[in-house]
Scaffold this motif. Structure first.
Motif, mmCIF file in Angstrom:
data_model
loop_
_atom_site.group_PDB
_atom_site.id
_atom_site.type_symbol
_atom_site.label_atom_id
_atom_site.label_comp_id
_atom_site.label_asym_id
_atom_site.label_seq_id
_atom_site.Cartn_x
_atom_site.Cartn_y
_atom_site.Cartn_z
ATOM 1 N N GLY A 122 -11.854 -4.274 9.018
ATOM 2 C CA GLY A 122 -10.654 -4.404 9.844
ATOM 3 C C GLY A 122 -9.753 -5.540 9.388
ATOM 4 O O GLY A 122 -8.545 -5.507 9.585
ATOM 5 N N LYS A 130 -4.023 -0.146 -1.954
ATOM 6 C CA LYS A 130 -4.857 -1.037 -1.146
ATOM 7 C C LYS A 130 -6.149 -0.313 -0.781
ATOM 8 O O LYS A 130 -6.127 0.839 -0.379
ATOM 9 C CB LYS A 130 -4.079 -1.412 0.122
ATOM 10 C CG LYS A 130 -4.849 -2.220 1.119
ATOM 11 C CD LYS A 130 -3.918 -2.748 2.219
ATOM 12 C CE LYS A 130 -3.821 -1.812 3.406
ATOM 13 N NZ LYS A 130 -2.933 -2.307 4.458
ATOM 14 N N GLY A 177 -3.122 -10.320 8.888
ATOM 15 C CA GLY A 177 -2.581 -11.050 7.740
ATOM 16 C C GLY A 177 -3.370 -10.794 6.454
ATOM 17 O O GLY A 177 -3.005 -11.276 5.382
ATOM 18 N N GLY A 178 -4.444 -10.001 6.573
ATOM 19 C CA GLY A 178 -5.310 -9.748 5.414
ATOM 20 C C GLY A 178 -4.580 -9.071 4.260
ATOM 21 O O GLY A 178 -4.788 -9.418 3.093
ATOM 22 N N THR A 179 -3.706 -8.131 4.577
ATOM 23 C CA THR A 179 -2.998 -7.385 3.521
ATOM 24 C C THR A 179 -2.072 -8.319 2.743
ATOM 25 O O THR A 179 -2.131 -8.386 1.508
ATOM 26 C CB THR A 179 -2.192 -6.226 4.150
ATOM 27 O OG1 THR A 179 -3.097 -5.365 4.843
ATOM 28 C CG2 THR A 179 -1.424 -5.451 3.100
ATOM 29 N N ILE A 193 3.660 -3.734 9.588
ATOM 30 C CA ILE A 193 2.957 -4.577 10.563
ATOM 31 C C ILE A 193 2.261 -5.725 9.830
ATOM 32 O O ILE A 193 1.643 -5.507 8.788
ATOM 33 C CB ILE A 193 1.881 -3.749 11.301
ATOM 34 C CG1 ILE A 193 2.519 -2.527 11.986
ATOM 35 C CG2 ILE A 193 1.116 -4.598 12.301
ATOM 36 C CD1 ILE A 193 1.505 -1.511 12.488
ATOM 37 N N ASP A 197 0.856 -1.205 0.000
ATOM 38 C CA ASP A 197 0.000 0.000 0.000
ATOM 39 C C ASP A 197 0.886 1.247 0.000
ATOM 40 O O ASP A 197 2.100 1.155 0.170
ATOM 41 C CB ASP A 197 -0.957 0.009 1.211
ATOM 42 C CG ASP A 197 -0.224 -0.192 2.535
ATOM 43 O OD1 ASP A 197 0.974 0.146 2.616
ATOM 44 O OD2 ASP A 197 -0.845 -0.704 3.481
HETATM 45 C C1 R5P Z 1 -1.388 -0.441 7.425
HETATM 46 O O1 R5P Z 1 -1.439 0.459 6.617
HETATM 47 C C2 R5P Z 1 -0.138 -1.177 7.735
HETATM 48 O O2 R5P Z 1 0.968 -0.628 7.089
HETATM 49 C C3 R5P Z 1 -0.264 -2.648 7.408
HETATM 50 O O3 R5P Z 1 -0.437 -2.801 6.021
HETATM 51 C C4 R5P Z 1 -1.425 -3.240 8.122
HETATM 52 O O4 R5P Z 1 -1.398 -2.879 9.461
HETATM 53 C C5 R5P Z 1 -1.431 -4.732 7.985
HETATM 54 O O5 R5P Z 1 -2.505 -5.203 8.721
HETATM 55 P P1 R5P Z 1 -3.192 -6.579 8.376
HETATM 56 O O6 R5P Z 1 -2.152 -7.649 8.567
HETATM 57 O O7 R5P Z 1 -4.292 -6.666 9.405
HETATM 58 O O8 R5P Z 1 -3.728 -6.515 7.000
#
Ligand code: R5P
Length: 297
Positions: free
Chosen positions: A196, A191, A224-226, A220, A168
């Protein structure tokens, strides 16, 4: 007397490496919980006029915050000269605005509370989105260490024909650094967050890239969705080798399985938080800051 590095049970591996590299004496923070859930903290070490660093793993932060503040208070009451909070993962930074009326801006509250109890904060690649500079929310000095030199080194040593992918726009700050250090191709995707835990990413992978190793880098990994969504996109386009690198392995329940099921060839993280995916050690990048803190008068 050497400066003192206090740690909780979770951070013992990083603490030992840091103690050795930065020249700190180590001591575990004694933490008992009473049956009603209250904490009893004890620091058993000479503290008078000493410089102290408290190392905490602040994923799932709420039950850990108050014990850390008690540890800082114990150090002060014992006469410590300076108390630094080493929080390689800085929590609450994604709650950087009130998204709906009636919500608190948790990042600001957390920064304010921390500033009342610590003399300094040291952290690694904090999530800066709507807040661009930590010094605008903390009232004590904050020192930020970047994990990217270690990430770049890992890619250089372990991965063949890598192409770096930022999932993203916020990840651009990290992937562009890594790409510049190793002279790699880089692509930053767009993205769209659906909820959530669900996000949507669209990318038509150029044909000439498909046989390369795709290295997804994010700060982060939480639900794990991203990572999973980007992997699915790459797989649909016929890409095969996909390595996920997260600086902060928060990993909510089921997150790792979600990423593996999507088809990751490997999942790698920095040891800002202890996790079975830790392959990139932060100790040598954090040690110079600690050495400097330990020796300043
Ligand atoms: C958000 O913009 C962060 O940079 C991460 O992409 C996000 O926190 C990843 O979170 P998740 O693993 O829940 O998709």
């Amino acid at each position: 007397m050497k400066p003192l590095l206090l740690y909780d049970d979770e951070q013992v591996v990083l603490a030992r490496r840091l103690g050795r590299l930065a020249g700190y004496a180590l001591r575990r923070i004694e933490h008992k919980r009473f049956p009603d859930g209250e904490s009893l903290i004890r620091v058993r070490a000479p503290l008078n006029k000493r410089r102290v660093v408290i190392l905490s793993a602040l994923d799932r932060p709420d039950p850990k915050l108050f014990p850390a503040l008690l540890a800082a208070a114990a150090c002060r009451d014992g006469g410590a000269r300076h108390v630094t909070w080493l929080v390689p993962y800085l929590p609450y930074m994604r709650q950087d605005k009130a998204f709906r009326s009636g919500e608190a801006v948790a990042a600001r509250v957390w920064a304010r509370v921390t500033s009342q109890h610590m003399d300094r904060v040291v952290t690694v690649d904090p999530h800066l989105h709507r807040i661009h500079d930590l010094q605008t929310i903390f009232q004590v000095p904050v020192h930020v260490v970047s994990a990217m030199p270690a990430v770049a080194r890992f890619i250089h040593r372990r991965l063949k024909a890598p192409v770096v992918i930022g999932p993203d726009v916020e990840s651009k700050q990290w992937v562009s650094q890594v790409a510049a250090m190793e002279n790699l191709d880089v692509h930053v995707l767009k993205k769209h967050r659906v909820s959530g835990t669900r996000v949507r990413v669209r990318w038509e992978v150029p044909a000439e890239l498909k046989r390369r190793t795709f290295v997804l880098i994010d700060d982060i990994i939480a639900s794990g969705g991203t990572m999973a969504e980007v992997i699915r996109q790459l797989k649909r386009s016929g890409c095969r080798k996909i390595v996920c690198i997260g600086v902060h392995p928060v990993f909510a329940a089921g997150a790792e399985q979600k990423i593996r099921r999507a088809g990751a060839s490997a999942i790698v993280s920095c040891n800002t938080l202890p996790h079975s995916t830790n392959r990139i050690d932060m100790a040598s990048l954090l040690a110079p800051t600690l050495r400097q803190l330990g020796s300043s008068s």
